[in-house]
Design a protein around this motif. Sequence first.
Motif, short mmCIF file in Angstrom:
data_model
loop_
_atom_site.label_atom_id
_atom_site.label_comp_id
_atom_site.label_asym_id
_atom_site.label_seq_id
_atom_site.Cartn_x
_atom_site.Cartn_y
_atom_site.Cartn_z
N TRP A 145 0.82 -1.20 0.00
CA TRP A 145 0.00 0.00 0.00
C TRP A 145 0.86 1.26 0.00
O TRP A 145 0.65 2.18 -0.79
CB TRP A 145 -0.93 -0.02 1.21
CG TRP A 145 -1.73 1.23 1.39
CD1 TRP A 145 -1.55 2.19 2.34
CD2 TRP A 145 -2.84 1.68 0.58
NE1 TRP A 145 -2.48 3.20 2.19
CE2 TRP A 145 -3.28 2.91 1.11
CE3 TRP A 145 -3.49 1.16 -0.53
CZ2 TRP A 145 -4.34 3.63 0.58
CZ3 TRP A 145 -4.55 1.87 -1.07
CH2 TRP A 145 -4.96 3.08 -0.53
N GLU A 152 -10.04 -1.35 -4.81
CA GLU A 152 -8.62 -1.45 -5.15
C GLU A 152 -8.38 -1.07 -6.61
O GLU A 152 -7.36 -0.46 -6.95
CB GLU A 152 -8.11 -2.86 -4.88
CG GLU A 152 -6.62 -2.91 -4.58
CD GLU A 152 -5.84 -3.81 -5.52
OE1 GLU A 152 -4.60 -3.77 -5.48
OE2 GLU A 152 -6.47 -4.54 -6.30
N SER A 174 -0.52 -4.02 -7.92
CA SER A 174 0.05 -3.42 -6.71
C SER A 174 1.52 -3.78 -6.54
O SER A 174 2.28 -3.05 -5.92
CB SER A 174 -0.74 -3.88 -5.48
OG SER A 174 -0.75 -5.29 -5.36
N ASP A 194 -7.75 -7.86 -1.81
CA ASP A 194 -8.62 -6.69 -1.73
C ASP A 194 -10.03 -7.08 -1.27
O ASP A 194 -10.61 -6.45 -0.38
CB ASP A 194 -8.68 -5.95 -3.07
CG ASP A 194 -8.92 -6.88 -4.27
OD1 ASP A 194 -9.16 -8.09 -4.06
OD2 ASP A 194 -8.85 -6.39 -5.41
#
Length: 242
Positions: free
Chosen positions: A44, A193, A205, A220
């Motif tokens: 993240w 997401e 990601s 997610d």
Amino acid sequence: MSELLKRTLSSIVFVPGILVLLYLGGVYFDALCLGLSMVLVYEWLNLWRGYAVRKGLKFQELVFISVGVIYIGLAMHKFWTLKDIQHKQFMTFLIVWTTDVGAYIFGKKFGKTPFSPVISPKKTWEGFWGGVCVCVVICSAVMYAQLAELLPYTGASSFLYNFFSGITLFSTLVFSIRFMFYSIFAHLGDLLESWVKRYVGVKDSSQLIPGHGGFLDRFDSFLAVCCAYYVKDILHSCGIFF
């Protein structure tokens, strides 16, 4: 190696690995929760690090980052509280996996109506409701199987007899509402997401899971379902049970 082959091989290793840790429980479950939390928070923050290098960070992005860390932390903490409820740990993943597989199959076969053309153009309403239906059917069947083990039938009574004895109009309605609720949250987690990735301008990601992208790409929906448990607790406190 094709992307499909990478995806398949990763799943063969990844899914049984999670199930083994859930089965072992105890310190292994603690390690799963801690390790997963750390990887998810890392991904993240790394998403936004790349964005910051390209465009800088405004106040609203700092808020997004902080809320994201809190969201991951709360979701993983809720999952950790299921430490002594092994079947619910498994059910959490089953909700996510059945929703994902159902959405993929129905979306591929029947998908025509865009669900969110701006955020995720490939998602369709047919896939959305297909995922919900598959989740409701499979997860309800698993719940009936758990009930069959608790029914006080002995001797000549078979497991199938116990299984179907637990199926009533009330239980079917309760299970359908429950798993529809969780499955919708799973879809919303996936959509959330997708919106974040579109916002920061990336496809995945990370590349930590070959063929699947990053852990955030795979978890997610899981995070959203864990947060749905909080919502259910609030509804229970208001006298709404399902």
